[in-house]
Design a protein around this motif. Structure first.
Motif, mmCIF file in Angstrom:
data_model
loop_
_atom_site.group_PDB
_atom_site.id
_atom_site.type_symbol
_atom_site.label_atom_id
_atom_site.label_comp_id
_atom_site.label_asym_id
_atom_site.label_seq_id
_atom_site.Cartn_x
_atom_site.Cartn_y
_atom_site.Cartn_z
ATOM 1 N N GLN A 157 -4.068 -2.856 -6.613
ATOM 2 C CA GLN A 157 -3.930 -3.784 -6.434
ATOM 3 C C GLN A 157 -2.580 -4.404 -5.462
ATOM 4 N N ALA A 158 -1.562 -3.637 -5.644
ATOM 5 C CA ALA A 158 -0.686 -4.180 -5.532
ATOM 6 C C ALA A 158 0.169 -3.996 -4.464
ATOM 7 N N ILE A 159 -0.787 -2.185 -4.413
ATOM 8 C CA ILE A 159 -0.244 -1.351 -3.424
ATOM 9 C C ILE A 159 -1.099 -1.481 -1.684
ATOM 10 N N LEU A 160 -2.642 -1.670 -2.304
ATOM 11 C CA LEU A 160 -3.174 -2.386 -1.675
ATOM 12 C C LEU A 160 -3.316 -4.093 -0.760
ATOM 13 N N VAL A 219 -3.288 -4.072 13.436
ATOM 14 C CA VAL A 219 -3.614 -2.542 13.350
ATOM 15 C C VAL A 219 -5.119 -2.683 12.358
ATOM 16 N N PRO A 220 -6.368 -2.851 12.307
ATOM 17 C CA PRO A 220 -7.656 -2.951 11.532
ATOM 18 C C PRO A 220 -6.950 -1.148 11.381
ATOM 19 N N VAL A 221 -7.272 -1.272 9.927
ATOM 20 C CA VAL A 221 -7.122 -0.221 8.875
ATOM 21 C C VAL A 221 -8.224 0.565 7.787
ATOM 22 N N ASN A 222 -8.189 1.295 6.855
ATOM 23 C CA ASN A 222 -9.093 1.789 6.474
ATOM 24 C C ASN A 222 -7.959 2.186 4.922
ATOM 25 N N ILE A 223 -8.544 1.440 4.362
ATOM 26 C CA ILE A 223 -7.118 2.018 2.956
ATOM 27 C C ILE A 223 -7.537 2.807 1.680
ATOM 28 N N ALA A 224 -6.897 4.007 1.151
ATOM 29 C CA ALA A 224 -7.712 3.755 0.470
ATOM 30 C C ALA A 224 -6.641 4.896 -0.696
ATOM 31 N N ILE A 225 -6.988 4.587 -2.513
ATOM 32 C CA ILE A 225 -5.594 4.325 -2.877
ATOM 33 C C ILE A 225 -6.563 5.970 -4.164
ATOM 34 N N VAL A 226 -6.237 6.891 -4.118
ATOM 35 C CA VAL A 226 -6.564 7.292 -5.716
ATOM 36 C C VAL A 226 -5.762 7.921 -6.762
ATOM 37 N N ASP A 227 -5.692 7.936 -7.542
ATOM 38 C CA ASP A 227 -5.425 8.387 -9.036
ATOM 39 C C ASP A 227 -4.357 9.556 -9.144
ATOM 40 N N ALA A 228 -3.448 10.139 -10.398
ATOM 41 C CA ALA A 228 -2.795 11.171 -10.140
ATOM 42 C C ALA A 228 -3.894 12.526 -10.152
ATOM 43 N N GLY A 229 -5.299 12.620 -10.316
ATOM 44 C CA GLY A 229 -6.105 13.277 -10.222
ATOM 45 C C GLY A 229 -7.551 13.673 -9.004
ATOM 46 N N LYS A 271 -9.438 5.006 -6.274
ATOM 47 C CA LYS A 271 -9.215 3.987 -7.278
ATOM 48 C C LYS A 271 -9.425 3.068 -6.646
ATOM 49 N N ALA A 272 -9.166 2.616 -5.478
ATOM 50 C CA ALA A 272 -9.403 1.656 -4.778
ATOM 51 C C ALA A 272 -9.787 1.619 -3.566
ATOM 52 N N PHE A 273 -10.002 0.549 -3.013
ATOM 53 C CA PHE A 273 -9.780 0.672 -1.082
ATOM 54 C C PHE A 273 -10.404 -0.120 -0.513
ATOM 55 N N TYR A 274 -10.065 -0.534 0.432
ATOM 56 C CA TYR A 274 -10.125 -1.819 1.349
ATOM 57 C C TYR A 274 -10.400 -1.649 2.928
ATOM 58 N N ILE A 304 -9.977 8.534 2.999
ATOM 59 C CA ILE A 304 -9.899 8.887 1.482
ATOM 60 C C ILE A 304 -9.501 10.338 1.593
ATOM 61 N N LYS A 305 -9.734 11.128 2.527
ATOM 62 C CA LYS A 305 -9.278 12.621 2.826
ATOM 63 C C LYS A 305 -7.933 12.964 2.466
ATOM 64 N N LYS A 306 -7.150 11.539 3.788
ATOM 65 C CA LYS A 306 -5.627 11.787 3.951
ATOM 66 C C LYS A 306 -5.104 11.471 2.709
ATOM 67 N N ALA A 307 -5.905 10.628 1.667
ATOM 68 C CA ALA A 307 -4.848 10.393 0.046
ATOM 69 C C ALA A 307 -4.611 11.362 -0.907
ATOM 70 N N VAL A 308 -6.512 11.824 -0.498
ATOM 71 C CA VAL A 308 -6.882 13.378 -1.571
ATOM 72 C C VAL A 308 -6.193 14.504 -1.235
#
Length: 164
Positions: free
Chosen positions: A40-43, A55-65, A69-72, A86-90
């Motif tokens: 949440q702090a990262i988002l 710039v309107p964006v999509n933000i995806a956060i993935v966990d260590a695996g 984990k979170a998306f906005y 999502i694929k960039k984060a993965v």
């Protein structure tokens, strides 16, 4: 009365201390994995940067695996960029490097040419960044999509900077 109260109190104490507590059991969160509070702090930091640069964006956060984990998604962000973020984060997490660095290693003539076809599709342009904590442990990754690759990367870096 006292003869009944003491044995009853003793029985209750024995029952309480002989039954395992509900909190006991196997640990379900892996050490070194991102927490929801961190995500949440990262988002929040990434969103602040996106608003700042308009710039309107999509933000995806993935966990260590590499699991979401979170998306906005900001209003007016491209629908097609949901999957890309999502694929960039993965991608960043799967290969432990920024998507910009992986992209540079995957152009024709480079050793990783064609890698984007693996893992059900990878994204090889900037905007995917590792999330590394204060102990230098990779706890996940952030992916941003919606602007230019440089804008996406700047938003991702702003988010990642929060936990360093």
């Amino acid at each position: 009365m006292r003869k009944i109260l003491i044995p009853a109190l003793l029985a209750c104490c024995i029952a309480l201390f002989s039954v395992p507590a509900f909190a006991e059991g196997p640990v379900k969160t892996l050490p070194g994995d991102i927490t929801l509070v961190q995500a949440q702090a990262i988002l929040k930091a990434a969103l602040k940067k996106a608003v700042e640069i308009k710039v309107p964006v999509n933000i995806a956060i993935v966990d260590a695996g590499g699991n979401l984990k979170a998306f906005y998604r900001q209003e007016d962000a491209f629908l097609g960029s949901i999957d890309i973020s999502i694929k960039k984060a993965v991608t960043a997490r799967y290969f432990n490097m920024t998507t910009r660095a992986l992209g540079a290693a995957s152009v024709p003539g480079q050793p990783l040419y064609g890698i984007e076809a693996s893992n059900d599709g990878l994204i090889l342009f900037a905007g995917g960044v590792l999330l590394v904590d204060k102990n230098d442990v990779i706890i996940g990754a952030i992916g941003v999509s919606g602007g230019t690759v440089d804008e996406d990367e700047s938003v991702a870096m702003a988010g990642a900077a929060v936990i360093k």
